[in-house]
Design an enzyme around this catalytic site. Sequence first.
Site, mmCIF file in Angstrom:
data_model
loop_
_atom_site.group_PDB
_atom_site.id
_atom_site.type_symbol
_atom_site.label_atom_id
_atom_site.label_comp_id
_atom_site.label_asym_id
_atom_site.label_seq_id
_atom_site.Cartn_x
_atom_site.Cartn_y
_atom_site.Cartn_z
ATOM 1 N N SER A 105 4.662 -12.911 -8.965
ATOM 2 C CA SER A 105 3.852 -11.967 -8.183
ATOM 3 C C SER A 105 2.912 -11.096 -8.995
ATOM 4 O O SER A 105 2.122 -10.350 -8.406
ATOM 5 C CB SER A 105 4.762 -11.082 -7.322
ATOM 6 O OG SER A 105 5.094 -11.749 -6.126
ATOM 7 N N LYS A 155 -0.742 -11.136 -8.102
ATOM 8 C CA LYS A 155 -1.397 -10.242 -7.146
ATOM 9 C C LYS A 155 -2.332 -9.238 -7.834
ATOM 10 O O LYS A 155 -3.232 -8.692 -7.189
ATOM 11 C CB LYS A 155 -0.345 -9.504 -6.315
ATOM 12 C CG LYS A 155 0.446 -10.422 -5.384
ATOM 13 C CD LYS A 155 1.465 -9.639 -4.564
ATOM 14 C CE LYS A 155 2.217 -10.531 -3.583
ATOM 15 N NZ LYS A 155 3.144 -11.456 -4.249
ATOM 16 N N SER A 209 4.667 -6.071 -2.584
ATOM 17 C CA SER A 209 4.614 -7.467 -3.013
ATOM 18 C C SER A 209 4.587 -8.378 -1.800
ATOM 19 O O SER A 209 5.323 -9.367 -1.719
ATOM 20 C CB SER A 209 5.788 -7.825 -3.930
ATOM 21 O OG SER A 209 5.446 -8.932 -4.745
#
Length: 473
Positions: free
Chosen positions: A115, A118, A306
């Site tokens: 993640s 991102k 997230s």
Amino acid sequence: MWGASAGVLVLALAAYGTADALDRVPGVLTLAPEVVADPLPHPTVSGLAAGSSWDAEALAAAPADAPVPQGLAGILDPMLDDDRLTGPVGAEIRDAATGEVLYARNPDAGHTPASTTKIVTAAAALGTLGSQTTFTTSARASAVDAEAGTAVVHLVGGGDVLLGTGASDATRVNGRAGLGTLAADAAEALGEAGVTRVELAVDTSRYTGPAFNAGWERVDISNGFITRIVPLMVNSGATPAEGDHARSQTPEKDALGAFATALTVAGITVTGQRDEPVPAPADAVDLAAVESAPVSAVTEYFLQHSDNVVAEVVGREVALALGHEGSGAAAPGAVLEALGTQGLDAGSIHLADVSGLDYANRISAHDLVSLLGAAAQSDGDLSLLAPALPVAGLTGTLAERFVDEESRAGAGVVRAKTGTLSTVTSLGGTILTADDRLLVFAMLSSNLQRGTAGGARTVLDDAVARVAACGCS
């Protein structure tokens, strides 16, 4: 206006699985295959009192003459040799003000970033869409028959997947635009046209191509980390509105159902809902519209929570803004293209998705730090990236990290995006040292042995905390 003995075991395993998925315990459940990703944590204060010791303005105002840390290799090399790191590690730390590299360990090696991907998507969105851009959800009418008092009303998705079911709430990001408000305004316009009975249809034509990425694991879907990507949803498809649950696999139908309920409350009779999405005709008439929170708030939301769904949608919006189709296939390339249009070097970054669920993504510590450094030095929209990251020990996916004795020095002074898959742990963001020097950093470890991600994560947290505590000028 047209505008349980066995049962106990099952419950125990379920509870552990939930904690596992929330990054609270190391992953040891390896059922075909085990995947631990950053899902939908709900930020709570942990370790620090609310409002204490850190804010974005203090970070931005770090004194220019604060001492620059020296000798970080002597501190970090032994820590990153820890046996709990069962896979290769890439790390880089730079001074935010000058860009000077203060520490590097295999910085150019590509890793599955999970993640922390991102961060790349947020940078692209802030620079390409602009921090104040909003996404519009609208109601449009076709086949209007004023004499019969009937019409077809199309709920048109415009990229807002954080819709609320009630009234629009300007104090929220998730629920800034409310289907209740949209329905009330649409009902008023319908009433003025003499329409009291409507059939409903949903228009998801803004996005094209498959709604799922071929690289996403099926277990991610069942765990609620992702769902079909369509341009309108309530609460990014999560059900119920609060808690960590699997997401709906029919989010557009759920949104249409909520709109139908609100229209009924507003005095309009809903005679039916079409089963499949139907694009609104070109001659459909505008009834009403509601606007999402601005991109700056939406990116902060998906960084803090997230939220994979929101990140994937924003990536498609970047693609559309650059003249590409709004598809999962176009979004990764468009995100990298967007970096180039901002004068940012994407380096060797390879993206197969824009949320980080796909193991095929590759990002090096060097490339991630380059983006973070550019954000720290920016005075434009990109400058909003670092303040949007979770705060260690306080918010988002870092709320319950940096709270033990070994890592507590990072609480309140580290802002970072986490990344977790079953064989991956990563962290990237900013550190405000004990000497008030602002640093940008990235640490990524992939190809970990299964069941060791929790220990590896602890090592990275402890290493970052040691840098935060450093008065080693």
